[in-house]
Design an enzyme around this catalytic site. Structure first.
Site, PDB file in Angstrom:
ATOM      1  N   HIS A  19       0.940  -1.129   0.051  1.00  0.00           N
ATOM      2  CA  HIS A  19      -0.123   0.166  -0.008  1.00  0.00           C
ATOM      3  C   HIS A  19       0.933   1.104   0.165  1.00  0.00           C
ATOM      4  O   HIS A  19       2.038   1.109  -0.259  1.00  0.00           O
ATOM      5  CB  HIS A  19      -0.978  -0.066   1.139  1.00  0.00           C
ATOM      6  N   HIS A  22       4.039   1.184   2.540  1.00  0.00           N
ATOM      7  CA  HIS A  22       5.118   0.453   1.942  1.00  0.00           C
ATOM      8  C   HIS A  22       5.892   1.181   0.769  1.00  0.00           C
ATOM      9  O   HIS A  22       7.083   1.302   0.592  1.00  0.00           O
ATOM     10  CB  HIS A  22       4.728  -0.924   1.541  1.00  0.00           C
ATOM     11  N   CYS A 127       0.480  -8.883  23.036  1.00  0.00           N
ATOM     12  CA  CYS A 127      -0.059  -8.248  21.934  1.00  0.00           C
ATOM     13  C   CYS A 127       0.374  -8.956  20.483  1.00  0.00           C
ATOM     14  O   CYS A 127       1.394  -8.820  20.488  1.00  0.00           O
ATOM     15  CB  CYS A 127      -0.171  -6.744  21.823  1.00  0.00           C
ATOM     16  N   CYS A 130       1.604  -6.502  17.951  1.00  0.00           N
ATOM     17  CA  CYS A 130       3.013  -6.114  18.185  1.00  0.00           C
ATOM     18  C   CYS A 130       4.038  -7.471  18.230  1.00  0.00           C
ATOM     19  O   CYS A 130       5.086  -7.148  17.971  1.00  0.00           O
ATOM     20  CB  CYS A 130       3.175  -5.332  19.454  1.00  0.00           C
ATOM     21  N   CYS A 144      -4.069  -2.296  23.556  1.00  0.00           N
ATOM     22  CA  CYS A 144      -2.617  -1.838  23.062  1.00  0.00           C
ATOM     23  C   CYS A 144      -2.897  -0.501  22.236  1.00  0.00           C
ATOM     24  O   CYS A 144      -3.849  -0.344  21.534  1.00  0.00           O
ATOM     25  CB  CYS A 144      -2.398  -3.026  21.924  1.00  0.00           C
ATOM     26  N   HIS A 147      -2.740  -1.158  18.459  1.00  0.00           N
ATOM     27  CA  HIS A 147      -3.617  -2.184  17.400  1.00  0.00           C
ATOM     28  C   HIS A 147      -5.055  -1.852  18.273  1.00  0.00           C
ATOM     29  O   HIS A 147      -5.907  -2.594  18.000  1.00  0.00           O
ATOM     30  CB  HIS A 147      -3.348  -3.693  18.018  1.00  0.00           C
ATOM     31  N   LYS A 298      -6.988   8.243   9.051  1.00  0.00           N
ATOM     32  CA  LYS A 298      -6.197   7.167   9.112  1.00  0.00           C
ATOM     33  C   LYS A 298      -6.414   5.880   8.178  1.00  0.00           C
ATOM     34  O   LYS A 298      -7.538   5.748   7.964  1.00  0.00           O
ATOM     35  CB  LYS A 298      -6.328   6.587  10.565  1.00  0.00           C
ATOM     36  N   LYS A 301      -7.988  -1.044   6.551  1.00  0.00           N
ATOM     37  CA  LYS A 301      -8.764  -1.903   5.830  1.00  0.00           C
ATOM     38  C   LYS A 301     -10.214  -1.808   5.981  1.00  0.00           C
ATOM     39  O   LYS A 301     -11.003  -1.900   5.297  1.00  0.00           O
ATOM     40  CB  LYS A 301      -8.429  -3.486   6.003  1.00  0.00           C
TER      41      LYS A 301
HETATM   42  N1  MSP Z   1       7.989  -6.103   9.519  1.00  0.00           N
HETATM   43  C1  MSP Z   1       8.018  -4.986   9.931  1.00  0.00           C
HETATM   44  C2  MSP Z   1       9.431  -4.440   9.557  1.00  0.00           C
HETATM   45  C3  MSP Z   1      10.498  -4.997   9.921  1.00  0.00           C
HETATM   46  S1  MSP Z   1      12.052  -4.507   9.352  1.00  0.00           S
HETATM   47  C4  MSP Z   1      13.386  -5.293   9.992  1.00  0.00           C
HETATM   48  C5  MSP Z   1       6.985  -4.106   9.690  1.00  0.00           C
HETATM   49  N2  MSP Z   1       6.174  -4.279   8.355  1.00  0.00           N
HETATM   50  S2  MSP Z   1       5.094  -3.583   7.941  1.00  0.00           S
HETATM   51  O1  MSP Z   1       4.804  -4.190   6.706  1.00  0.00           O
HETATM   52  O2  MSP Z   1       3.957  -3.390   8.872  1.00  0.00           O
HETATM   53  O3  MSP Z   1       5.531  -2.026   7.696  1.00  0.00           O
HETATM   54  C6  MSP Z   1       6.459  -1.614   6.984  1.00  0.00           C
HETATM   55  C7  MSP Z   1       6.777   0.018   6.903  1.00  0.00           C
HETATM   56  O4  MSP Z   1       5.520   0.554   6.326  1.00  0.00           O
HETATM   57  C8  MSP Z   1       6.908   0.691   8.270  1.00  0.00           C
HETATM   58  O5  MSP Z   1       7.962   1.503   8.026  1.00  0.00           O
HETATM   59  C9  MSP Z   1       5.795   1.347   8.445  1.00  0.00           C
HETATM   60  O6  MSP Z   1       5.930   2.679   9.029  1.00  0.00           O
HETATM   61  C10 MSP Z   1       5.329   1.677   6.832  1.00  0.00           C
HETATM   62  N3  MSP Z   1       4.056   2.157   6.992  1.00  0.00           N
HETATM   63  C11 MSP Z   1       2.762   1.401   7.204  1.00  0.00           C
HETATM   64  N4  MSP Z   1       1.654   2.010   7.040  1.00  0.00           N
HETATM   65  C12 MSP Z   1       2.238   3.442   6.730  1.00  0.00           C
HETATM   66  C13 MSP Z   1       1.378   4.659   6.549  1.00  0.00           C
HETATM   67  N5  MSP Z   1       0.101   4.899   6.557  1.00  0.00           N
HETATM   68  N6  MSP Z   1       2.317   5.663   6.198  1.00  0.00           N
HETATM   69  C14 MSP Z   1       3.378   5.800   6.052  1.00  0.00           C
HETATM   70  N7  MSP Z   1       4.251   4.605   6.385  1.00  0.00           N
HETATM   71  C15 MSP Z   1       3.509   3.361   6.963  1.00  0.00           C
HETATM   72  O7  MSP Z   1       6.840  -3.095  10.607  1.00  0.00           O
END
Ligand code: MSP
Length: 515
Positions: A19, A22, A127, A130, A144, A147, A298, A301
């Site tokens: 999304h 990422h 949690c 987390c 939490c 979450h 925010k 899903k």
């Molecule tokens: N798997 C862990 C990271 C492990 S690194 C050793 C993780 N994964 S995640 O898929 O949940 O999130 C990955 C990244 O996406 C994080 O840096 C998180 O901040 C970013 N984002 C998820 N939602 C976001 C937004 N709405 N806006 C900006 N970045 C966000 O955490």
């Protein structure tokens, strides 16, 4: 001699599809990787998936497939999305990769042998979101904070990484290296966590197999698997070839991590201490960005407002979306995504300013000079000022990117585009073309416009690689851009140019968007 540079994204959980969040981190990493390659640095860019842990096991169970089948499917989707979007990563790492599993086990054994891991009884609130036991600080009204759900009471015997013994060292490191975690607000946040250590304790790094089998087995106790974060952080070493892969030491000595603010604690506290204990050099910088909201809310899903990069690509072209992400967010702060803002940026900057410059420079070259770059006459004050503006843009972009100010780097680049458009307006080549006595002026003007466009095709390359390559192609160049090419005056008179379609289409305001 070229410098080494290593840039990482977090590895993304496989219980979600790609999304905007990422995509943003990966766009930023890709931009930095491309910029360093442009400058001739020996660059390595890693991204990938985080595939172990309870959440993944639960998601697989809900789908009625094995965890391995589940992660294979989602990781393939992530990877192919990243390839489709043109990200220039050198390694797509998965925590189920054999070299990674081996590294995690070796490191665990090493840290255990060093006496830094201890077996203890533990009672606490856990949690699943987390993937860890919570402390008072993580809770709000019994839920939490991240979450918004109630943690489970759990009692277990587990292995603990004796992290707290190293907090003083970490405080000292943060004090001695002000840009170790940046922007500064996040360094302060980590210092705050370390100061009142209520949210920090030793780290539980094991999960009993009777509860969770999906993970990397502890090499010193086969009844347990490794805690997912301890496993995941090590990906940054594996991806670069740890322990003795080609280029590992070089790249690791200059590693830049990129993360979102929600995963500051594991990266700002656990990770440097893990590196210290295993005797590896500590990373250079942890770069922390904010969160995207969507139309002011925010993203979730359940709200049904998740922004998919593939949908945006189908609707607007990926580079328009990519431009928006880089231009709109101030790195470190939160940003808001809206389709109407994306359309405004696309129409205003990309179509009207950049697209229009390319369009008119090439159209007039076709009309007045048979499509060939004319010879410049002696440059006057205005030509010199355009050349100076090109050099200023190059220098400013370099400064802003070193400070992670992507929006300002693009502002500098577009200030140059504005300057060139203004120059063309002032010189009015369409008028000069009517006066045979002004032929030399016409040629100087069109040369200057084409040369400025060529420089833009170099400076734009890290940000919008496809548009930049297309600009260079229309000016007869099919090679990779290099920073040396940004120096003024290299366009050869007589080069054949191609007009082509508009570089960026204009879009209507999306339905229902505020005007
Ligand atoms: N798997 C862990 C990271 C492990 S690194 C050793 C993780 N994964 S995640 O898929 O949940 O999130 C990955 C990244 O996406 C994080 O840096 C998180 O901040 C970013 N984002 C998820 N939602 C976001 C937004 N709405 N806006 C900006 N970045 C966000 O955490």
């Amino acid at each position: 001699m070229s410098r080494a540079y290593y840039i990482t994204t977090p590895i993304y959980y496989v219980n979600d599809v790609p999304h905007i969040g990422h995509t943003y981190t990966t766009v930023v990493a890709d931009t930095l990787a491309r910029y360093h390659r442009l400058c001739g640095d020996d660059t390595f860019f890693a991204t990938g998936n985080d595939e172990h842990g309870e959440k993944v096991a639960q998601a697989a169970e809900a789908r009625g497939v094995t965890p391995q089948a589940f992660v294979d499917e989602v990781a393939a989707e992530f990877r192919s999305t990243w390839e489709t979007l043109g990200f220039s990563f050198d390694r797509f790492i998965r925590t189920t990769d054999a070299d990674h599993r081996k590294n995690v086990q070796n490191i665990l054994q090493q840290v255990y042998d060093a006496g830094e891991i201890e077996f203890r009884e533990y009672d606490g609130l856990y949690c699943v979101g987390c993937e860890r036991f919570l402390t008072d600080r993580d809770l709000e009204d019994g839920l939490c904070k991240d979450h918004e759900r109630a943690p489970e009471k759990r009692s277990e015997s587990n292995y603990f990484f004796k992290m707290s013994a190293h907090f003083d060292w970490l405080v000292e490191t943060l004090n001695n290296q002000p840009d170790f975690i940046r922007p500064e607000r996040y360094r302060n946040e980590v210092l705050g966590m370390l100061r009142d250590q209520s949210g920090l304790e030793d780290l539980c790094i094991s999960r009993p197999k009777e509860r969770l089998e999906w993970g990397i087995e502890l090499p010193f106790d086969s009844n347990y698997v490794c805690y997912v974060w301890f496993d995941a952080l090590i990906n940054y070493l594996t991806a670069a070839g740890y322990p003795d892969g080609d280029g590992f030491e070089r790249h690791w000595a200059n590693v830049d991590h990129l993360i979102g603010k929600d995963i500051l604690k594991p990266h700002g506290v656990f990770w440097p201490i893990m590196l210290k204990v295993m005797g590896a050099p500590i990373y250079q910088h942890l770069n922390v960005h904010g969160y995207w909201t969507v139309e002011g809310r925010k993203m979730s899903k359940s709200l049904g407002n998740v922004v998919s990069p593939l949908t945006m690509r189908d609707r607007y072209g990926f580079e328009s979306f990519r431009y928006f992400l880089l231009r709109e967010m101030v790195f470190g702060l939160d940003g808001n995504f809206s389709e109407s803002a994306l359309v405004a940026r696309n129409n205003g900057d990309l179509a009207n300013k950049l697209g229009n410059l390319v369009n008119r420079a090439l159209n007039m070259t076709a009309r007045f000079c048979d499509g060939q770059v004319p010879s410049p006459g002696t440059p006057g004050a205005s030509e010199k000022s355009v050349a100076d503006a090109a050099e200023l843009a190059r220098r400013e972009i370099d400064g802003h990117l070193s400070a992670l100010e992507f929006h300002r780097a693009l502002e500098s680049l577009f200030a140059f585009v504005d300057r060139v458009n203004q120059y063309v307006d002032e010189r009015a080549p369409w008028k000069l073309a009517k006066d045979p006595a002004a032929r030399a002026d016409l040629e100087t003007t069109l040369y200057t416009a084409c040369e400025a466009m060529r420089v833009i095709g170099v400076l734009l390359a890290p940000f919008l690689p496809e548009a930049a390559a297309e600009i260079r192609r229309r000016l007869g160049s099919t090679t990779e851009a290099r920073m040396e090419d940004a120096a003024w005056g290299q366009l050869q008179p007589g080069t054949a140019t191609t007009k082509g379609d508009p570089l960026f289409p204009r879009f209507e305001e999306p339905d229902g968007a505020a005007s």
